[in-house]
Scaffold this active site. Sequence first.
Site, PDB file in Angstrom:
ATOM      1  N   GLY A 127      -3.621   7.889   3.322  1.00 36.06           N
ATOM      2  CA  GLY A 127      -4.057   6.497   3.182  1.00 36.06           C
ATOM      3  C   GLY A 127      -4.085   6.098   1.718  1.00 36.06           C
ATOM      4  N   ASP A 128      -4.315   4.803   1.479  1.00 39.24           N
ATOM      5  CA  ASP A 128      -4.371   4.285   0.107  1.00 39.24           C
ATOM      6  C   ASP A 128      -3.082   4.523  -0.672  1.00 39.24           C
ATOM      7  OD1 ASP A 128      -7.020   3.665   0.703  1.00 39.24           O
ATOM      8  OD2 ASP A 128      -7.701   5.625   0.008  1.00 39.24           O
ATOM      9  N   HIS A 134      -7.218  -2.510   1.963  1.00 37.68           N
ATOM     10  CA  HIS A 134      -5.950  -2.785   1.289  1.00 37.68           C
ATOM     11  C   HIS A 134      -6.213  -3.701   0.106  1.00 37.68           C
ATOM     12  CE1 HIS A 134      -3.560  -1.175   4.568  1.00 37.68           C
ATOM     13  NE2 HIS A 134      -4.188  -1.941   5.426  1.00 37.68           N
ATOM     14  N   CYS A 152       2.843   3.298  -7.426  1.00 40.40           N
ATOM     15  CA  CYS A 152       2.058   3.795  -8.564  1.00 40.40           C
ATOM     16  C   CYS A 152       2.849   4.717  -9.486  1.00 40.40           C
ATOM     17  CB  CYS A 152       0.785   4.493  -8.075  1.00 40.40           C
ATOM     18  SG  CYS A 152      -0.341   3.368  -7.232  1.00 40.40           S
ATOM     19  N   GLY A 169       3.675  -1.511 -10.436  1.00 43.50           N
ATOM     20  CA  GLY A 169       2.435  -2.176 -10.849  1.00 43.50           C
ATOM     21  C   GLY A 169       1.788  -2.781  -9.617  1.00 43.50           C
TER      22      GLY A 169
HETATM   23  P1  GTP Z   1      -5.084   1.955   3.141  1.00 46.30           P
HETATM   24  O1  GTP Z   1      -4.977   1.206   4.398  1.00 46.30           O
HETATM   25  O2  GTP Z   1      -6.497   2.244   2.759  1.00 46.30           O
HETATM   26  O3  GTP Z   1      -4.279   3.177   3.154  1.00 46.30           O
HETATM   27  O4  GTP Z   1      -4.628   0.954   1.932  1.00 46.30           O
HETATM   28  P2  GTP Z   1      -3.404   0.774   0.960  1.00 46.30           P
HETATM   29  O5  GTP Z   1      -2.309   1.710   1.262  1.00 46.30           O
HETATM   30  O6  GTP Z   1      -3.052  -0.645   1.025  1.00 46.30           O
HETATM   31  O7  GTP Z   1      -3.896   1.135  -0.504  1.00 46.30           O
HETATM   32  P3  GTP Z   1      -5.168   0.624  -1.339  1.00 46.30           P
HETATM   33  O8  GTP Z   1      -5.034  -0.827  -1.547  1.00 46.30           O
HETATM   34  O9  GTP Z   1      -6.396   1.163  -0.726  1.00 46.30           O
HETATM   35  O10 GTP Z   1      -4.978   1.413  -2.703  1.00 46.30           O
HETATM   36  C1  GTP Z   1      -3.868   1.314  -3.518  1.00 46.30           C
HETATM   37  C2  GTP Z   1      -4.282   0.864  -4.938  1.00 46.30           C
HETATM   38  O11 GTP Z   1      -3.188   0.968  -5.819  1.00 46.30           O
HETATM   39  C3  GTP Z   1      -4.696  -0.594  -5.022  1.00 46.30           C
HETATM   40  O12 GTP Z   1      -5.696  -0.752  -6.005  1.00 46.30           O
HETATM   41  C4  GTP Z   1      -3.416  -1.332  -5.450  1.00 46.30           C
HETATM   42  O13 GTP Z   1      -3.639  -2.538  -6.161  1.00 46.30           O
HETATM   43  C5  GTP Z   1      -2.828  -0.308  -6.367  1.00 46.30           C
HETATM   44  N1  GTP Z   1      -1.362  -0.284  -6.423  1.00 46.30           N
HETATM   45  C6  GTP Z   1      -0.472  -0.338  -5.405  1.00 46.30           C
HETATM   46  N2  GTP Z   1       0.767  -0.144  -5.868  1.00 46.30           N
HETATM   47  C7  GTP Z   1       0.658   0.036  -7.208  1.00 46.30           C
HETATM   48  C8  GTP Z   1       1.588   0.344  -8.252  1.00 46.30           C
HETATM   49  O14 GTP Z   1       2.781   0.513  -8.035  1.00 46.30           O
HETATM   50  N3  GTP Z   1       1.088   0.485  -9.517  1.00 46.30           N
HETATM   51  C9  GTP Z   1      -0.225   0.348  -9.806  1.00 46.30           C
HETATM   52  N4  GTP Z   1      -0.614   0.497 -11.076  1.00 46.30           N
HETATM   53  N5  GTP Z   1      -1.135   0.095  -8.839  1.00 46.30           N
HETATM   54  C10 GTP Z   1      -0.703  -0.051  -7.573  1.00 46.30           C
HETATM   55  P1  IMP Z   2     -13.150   6.979   9.636  1.00 44.84           P
HETATM   56  O1  IMP Z   2     -11.760   6.511   9.897  1.00 44.84           O
HETATM   57  O2  IMP Z   2     -14.021   5.950   8.999  1.00 44.84           O
HETATM   58  O3  IMP Z   2     -13.753   7.615  10.847  1.00 44.84           O
HETATM   59  O4  IMP Z   2     -13.042   8.161   8.544  1.00 44.84           O
HETATM   60  C1  IMP Z   2     -12.414   9.401   8.836  1.00 44.84           C
HETATM   61  C2  IMP Z   2     -11.675   9.932   7.596  1.00 44.84           C
HETATM   62  O5  IMP Z   2     -10.564   9.085   7.314  1.00 44.84           O
HETATM   63  C3  IMP Z   2     -12.507   9.966   6.310  1.00 44.84           C
HETATM   64  O6  IMP Z   2     -12.068  11.073   5.532  1.00 44.84           O
HETATM   65  C4  IMP Z   2     -12.128   8.671   5.608  1.00 44.84           C
HETATM   66  O7  IMP Z   2     -12.316   8.742   4.221  1.00 44.84           O
HETATM   67  C5  IMP Z   2     -10.650   8.582   5.977  1.00 44.84           C
HETATM   68  N1  IMP Z   2     -10.123   7.211   5.994  1.00 44.84           N
HETATM   69  C6  IMP Z   2     -10.247   6.296   6.993  1.00 44.84           C
HETATM   70  N2  IMP Z   2      -9.609   5.160   6.681  1.00 44.84           N
HETATM   71  C7  IMP Z   2      -9.061   5.356   5.454  1.00 44.84           C
HETATM   72  C8  IMP Z   2      -8.247   4.544   4.593  1.00 44.84           C
HETATM   73  O8  IMP Z   2      -7.894   3.404   4.890  1.00 44.84           O
HETATM   74  N3  IMP Z   2      -7.882   5.103   3.413  1.00 44.84           N
HETATM   75  C9  IMP Z   2      -8.228   6.358   3.066  1.00 44.84           C
HETATM   76  N4  IMP Z   2      -8.989   7.164   3.824  1.00 44.84           N
HETATM   77  C10 IMP Z   2      -9.398   6.663   5.011  1.00 44.84           C
HETATM   78 MG    MG Z   3      -6.979   1.767   1.099  1.00 47.12          MG
END
Ligand code: GTP
Ligand code: IMP
Ligand code: MG
Length: 360
Positions: A11-12, A42, A306, A348
């Site tokens: 994730g993230d 997100h 990133c 970015g």
């Molecule tokens: P989840 O559903 O939690 O997995 O979310 P996500 O995949 O959308 O990612 P999330 O937004 O939680 O975290 C990614 C972070 O990296 C955020 O703060 C974005 O703004 C940042 N980000 C994404 N792409 C880039 C990149 O290419 N460069 C930089 N510097 N930051 C980035």
């Molecule tokens: P839950 O989904 O809240 O039950 O969490 C279970 C596990 O998944 C924990 O380790 C959380 O930190 C992880 N997790 C759930 N959703 C996300 C996400 O969007 N980004 C990163 N970790 C996540």
């Molecule tokens: Mg996230």
Amino acid sequence: MVTIVVGGQFGDEGKGKIVSYIAQKDNPEIIARAGVGPNAGHTVYKNGKKFGLRMIPCGFVNDDSKLLIGAGVLVDTERFLEEVEITGTKGRIFIDERCTVIEQKHRDADAGSSFLKNKIGTTGRGCGPANADRVNRTAKLARDEPALSAYIADVPLEIDKTIKAGGDVIVECSQGFGLSVYYGTYPYVTSKDTTASMAAVDIGIGPTKVDDVIIIYKAYMTRVGEGPMQSLITDENISKYPIWAGLLEKAEKQGLPGANANEKIAELLGEKGTVTKRLRRVGNFDFELAKRAAMINGATQIGVTCIDKIFPECYRKQHLEDLPKKCMDFIRLIEKKVGVSVTLISTGPEPEDIVDLRKV
Ligand code: GTP
Ligand code: IMP
Ligand code: MG
């Protein structure tokens, strides 16, 4: 065309950023949210303004797209309504009548359970307990929640109509491969599968309707919550990796807090949970995990995010020829080890910070 955007790590990975770019560039008719629910966080930018979204599809940045939340996604009513307000999306956002509604008892059970909260390290949003109620057939559905009545739709039908008319649908998943209840690091996982096949189920399309699966990897690994991480950077192994040692030096120069090298680097890179504000652990790119994730997701393309955080010279670049050789060597290594082409390289956080190599 149906394109699923899915997370290939824990994730993230920056799926939000990639979806927000594709939503603007490709101008799809529909952006459909799949995945678990408001445990996701997100981060997206629209006209320079930052949004932290848990429920609304990140593709909202395109004002012309219809936004749908699939039946498999858990809905936190209050949070959903708040985000509709913040994003100004009323009138073009709809949720499937069959979505499970998260109730206060689910949040209490999640945050109040020492097993879930401490051993697994859940986000405390009530997702696991709500999914358990759905399986036990005691859950409340969106169609039974009066506050949601203005937003109810038949999501599979809407999507089918668009597919039949030749329109484009982008499906945005949440979480990542390593958190799948089946294929991840059980029991340190979320309460559902997190792969592309599940995303198709979430929004109500059959597997034959999916044209592309873009798997997203961050250029390094991060993990929030408990559970194993093979490539973790530690005080003991950091000297073996010049890039990480360099980042630690930078963090120390800035006097950043942290009990160890990993925490200091996470502070430097801004690796904090969007939902929980917990510090994420950081590690080297895990090629084995990436390869397995691509296999089980049926990935057709790779997006890497990133890249600028480990190769600062890449920051905000938009053209392949502007990326330094060491960065491209890394991209080519991912392609070789995973066996899938890298078509998007994010440089970015803002939508336009990207090198787009897709054939469009
Ligand atoms: P989840 O559903 O939690 O997995 O979310 P996500 O995949 O959308 O990612 P999330 O937004 O939680 O975290 C990614 C972070 O990296 C955020 O703060 C974005 O703004 C940042 N980000 C994404 N792409 C880039 C990149 O290419 N460069 C930089 N510097 N930051 C980035
Ligand atoms: P839950 O989904 O809240 O039950 O969490 C279970 C596990 O998944 C924990 O380790 C959380 O930190 C992880 N997790 C759930 N959703 C996300 C996400 O969007 N980004 C990163 N970790 C996540
Ligand atoms: Mg996230």
